[in-house]
Enzyme design. Sequence first.
Site, PDB file in Angstrom:
ATOM      1  N   GLU A  57      45.486  42.454  48.716  1.00  0.00           N
ATOM      2  CA  GLU A  57      44.170  41.642  49.333  1.00  0.00           C
ATOM      3  C   GLU A  57      44.408  41.099  50.790  1.00  0.00           C
ATOM      4  O   GLU A  57      43.968  40.082  51.135  1.00  0.00           O
ATOM      5  CB  GLU A  57      43.723  40.616  48.567  1.00  0.00           C
ATOM      6  CG  GLU A  57      42.368  41.028  47.744  1.00  0.00           C
ATOM      7  CD  GLU A  57      41.564  39.911  46.962  1.00  0.00           C
ATOM      8  OE1 GLU A  57      41.908  39.934  45.787  1.00  0.00           O
ATOM      9  OE2 GLU A  57      40.939  39.111  47.367  1.00  0.00           O
ATOM     10  N   TYR A  95      34.312  46.881  53.282  1.00  0.00           N
ATOM     11  CA  TYR A  95      35.484  45.931  52.915  1.00  0.00           C
ATOM     12  C   TYR A  95      36.914  46.454  52.674  1.00  0.00           C
ATOM     13  O   TYR A  95      36.701  47.628  51.832  1.00  0.00           O
ATOM     14  CB  TYR A  95      34.936  44.959  51.571  1.00  0.00           C
ATOM     15  CG  TYR A  95      36.031  44.255  51.071  1.00  0.00           C
ATOM     16  CD1 TYR A  95      36.404  42.968  51.666  1.00  0.00           C
ATOM     17  CD2 TYR A  95      36.649  44.540  49.808  1.00  0.00           C
ATOM     18  CE1 TYR A  95      37.675  42.410  51.241  1.00  0.00           C
ATOM     19  CE2 TYR A  95      37.890  43.734  49.380  1.00  0.00           C
ATOM     20  CZ  TYR A  95      38.164  42.741  49.979  1.00  0.00           C
ATOM     21  OH  TYR A  95      39.289  42.045  49.660  1.00  0.00           O
ATOM     22  N   GLU A  97      41.196  46.507  52.263  1.00  0.00           N
ATOM     23  CA  GLU A  97      42.361  45.732  51.870  1.00  0.00           C
ATOM     24  C   GLU A  97      43.656  46.517  52.486  1.00  0.00           C
ATOM     25  O   GLU A  97      43.509  47.757  52.540  1.00  0.00           O
ATOM     26  CB  GLU A  97      42.455  45.407  50.648  1.00  0.00           C
ATOM     27  CG  GLU A  97      41.417  44.531  50.031  1.00  0.00           C
ATOM     28  CD  GLU A  97      41.442  44.339  48.447  1.00  0.00           C
ATOM     29  OE1 GLU A  97      42.545  44.405  47.988  1.00  0.00           O
ATOM     30  OE2 GLU A  97      40.698  43.571  47.899  1.00  0.00           O
ATOM     31  N   HIS A 148      46.520  47.302  43.283  1.00  0.00           N
ATOM     32  CA  HIS A 148      45.384  46.338  43.250  1.00  0.00           C
ATOM     33  C   HIS A 148      43.946  46.949  42.789  1.00  0.00           C
ATOM     34  O   HIS A 148      43.478  47.592  43.584  1.00  0.00           O
ATOM     35  CB  HIS A 148      44.862  45.548  44.356  1.00  0.00           C
ATOM     36  CG  HIS A 148      43.951  44.362  44.412  1.00  0.00           C
ATOM     37  ND1 HIS A 148      43.161  43.958  45.397  1.00  0.00           N
ATOM     38  CD2 HIS A 148      43.568  43.815  43.154  1.00  0.00           C
ATOM     39  CE1 HIS A 148      42.096  43.273  44.983  1.00  0.00           C
ATOM     40  NE2 HIS A 148      42.261  42.998  43.524  1.00  0.00           N
ATOM     41  N   ASP A 182      48.195  43.281  41.109  1.00  0.00           N
ATOM     42  CA  ASP A 182      47.024  42.786  40.333  1.00  0.00           C
ATOM     43  C   ASP A 182      46.367  43.970  39.816  1.00  0.00           C
ATOM     44  O   ASP A 182      45.616  44.609  40.150  1.00  0.00           O
ATOM     45  CB  ASP A 182      46.268  41.951  41.358  1.00  0.00           C
ATOM     46  CG  ASP A 182      44.937  41.585  40.598  1.00  0.00           C
ATOM     47  OD1 ASP A 182      45.041  41.758  39.440  1.00  0.00           O
ATOM     48  OD2 ASP A 182      44.331  41.163  41.442  1.00  0.00           O
ATOM     49  N   ASP A 227      48.095  40.230  36.639  1.00  0.00           N
ATOM     50  CA  ASP A 227      49.259  40.673  37.589  1.00  0.00           C
ATOM     51  C   ASP A 227      50.436  41.121  36.617  1.00  0.00           C
ATOM     52  O   ASP A 227      51.217  40.584  35.730  1.00  0.00           O
ATOM     53  CB  ASP A 227      49.598  39.810  38.584  1.00  0.00           C
ATOM     54  CG  ASP A 227      48.486  39.069  39.419  1.00  0.00           C
ATOM     55  OD1 ASP A 227      48.167  39.689  40.435  1.00  0.00           O
ATOM     56  OD2 ASP A 227      47.561  38.292  38.686  1.00  0.00           O
TER      57      ASP A 227
END
Length: 307
Positions: A57, A95, A97, A148, A182, A227
């Site tokens: 992230e 968006y 990451e 993630h 995660d 996680d």
Amino acid sequence: MHPPAVLLLLLLDAGAKAFRICAFNTQRLTLAKVAREHVMDTLVRIVARCDIMVLQEVVDSSDSAIRLLVRELNRSDDSGPFNYLSSPQLGRSTYMEKYVYVYRSHKTRVLEHYVYNDKDDLFAREPFVAQFTLPSNVLPSLALVPLHTTPKAVETELNALHDVFLDVSRRWQSQDVILLGDFNADCASLPKKRLGELVLRTQAGFHWAIGDEEDTTVRASTRCAYDRIVLHSERAQGLLRAAGAFCFPKSFQLSEVEALNISDHYPVEVELELSRAAHTLQPLSLATLLLPSLLLLLLPAPLGPVA
Ligand SMILES: *[C@@H]1O[C@H](CO)[C@@H](O)[C@H](O)[C@H]1NC(C)=O
Ligand SMILES: *[C@@H]1O[C@H](CO)[C@@H](O)[C@H](O)[C@H]1NC(C)=O
């Protein structure tokens, strides 16, 4: 000091070293976030625990936040230096990451890396796979596969992660692979029953080092093992010394509110005892070879000839 004492010290020293691999969802790590002094201080202390840290992230298109973090790590941790490897921006919308590896460059280096070719668009943020060298004869290299997941498609992504594992092991002809990050593999995102049906659970050979009872969330009101670190390598499993979440608020005496300024997740970590395999055997066999002659040397008087 007597030579046997030196050998003994070598043995003790070799037993004490471990190699720590970590994963941390940093909850939107931006330049503005790391620019806050208490955030930077805490992040430095968290990352400095690890020989390889996989940050997730990271929202940092130009890598400016990461460069700042690594600069601070270089400056403040005398066991450094550190280097980093960041993925391209990954995501399906505006968006995006990044996955970022931050690693101790005198202990490990990157051999190869690639972004998994996600032909069917199963992943929101496809794994950015990297193969690292390790300071070990028994486990000279290791592939790391970070993920993630998006909470909306945890099962799909975690089952697709098995395909990534197959791709990695074919490409690098190696079974030494660690999957980590995660995964959102708990609570409302993935009930326990469906967790048990994942390919990574039903197939033999995958060891979930961070167990289902672990809490990887900062909030006292949540208790979820989101996680995870999953070891495939039989060799890595044999070297595994410790695994768990790092409860940084407790270790650094931060309140929940203060800790949430860093992240709502705990980092997760595994410790591999590389040196036992890499070094201990040598002094041990050396000692075994040399000890009889050393004992002879230490005897007060020469033995008379045997008739
Ligand atoms: C950290 O130190 C290493 C070794 O001196 C250097 O290669 C690297 O560029 C430094 N990184 C940053 C961001 O300062
Ligand atoms: C944490 O973040 C809040 C704003 O979200 C801020 O008011 C507070 O001062 C921060 N500082 C510490 C030490 O937690």
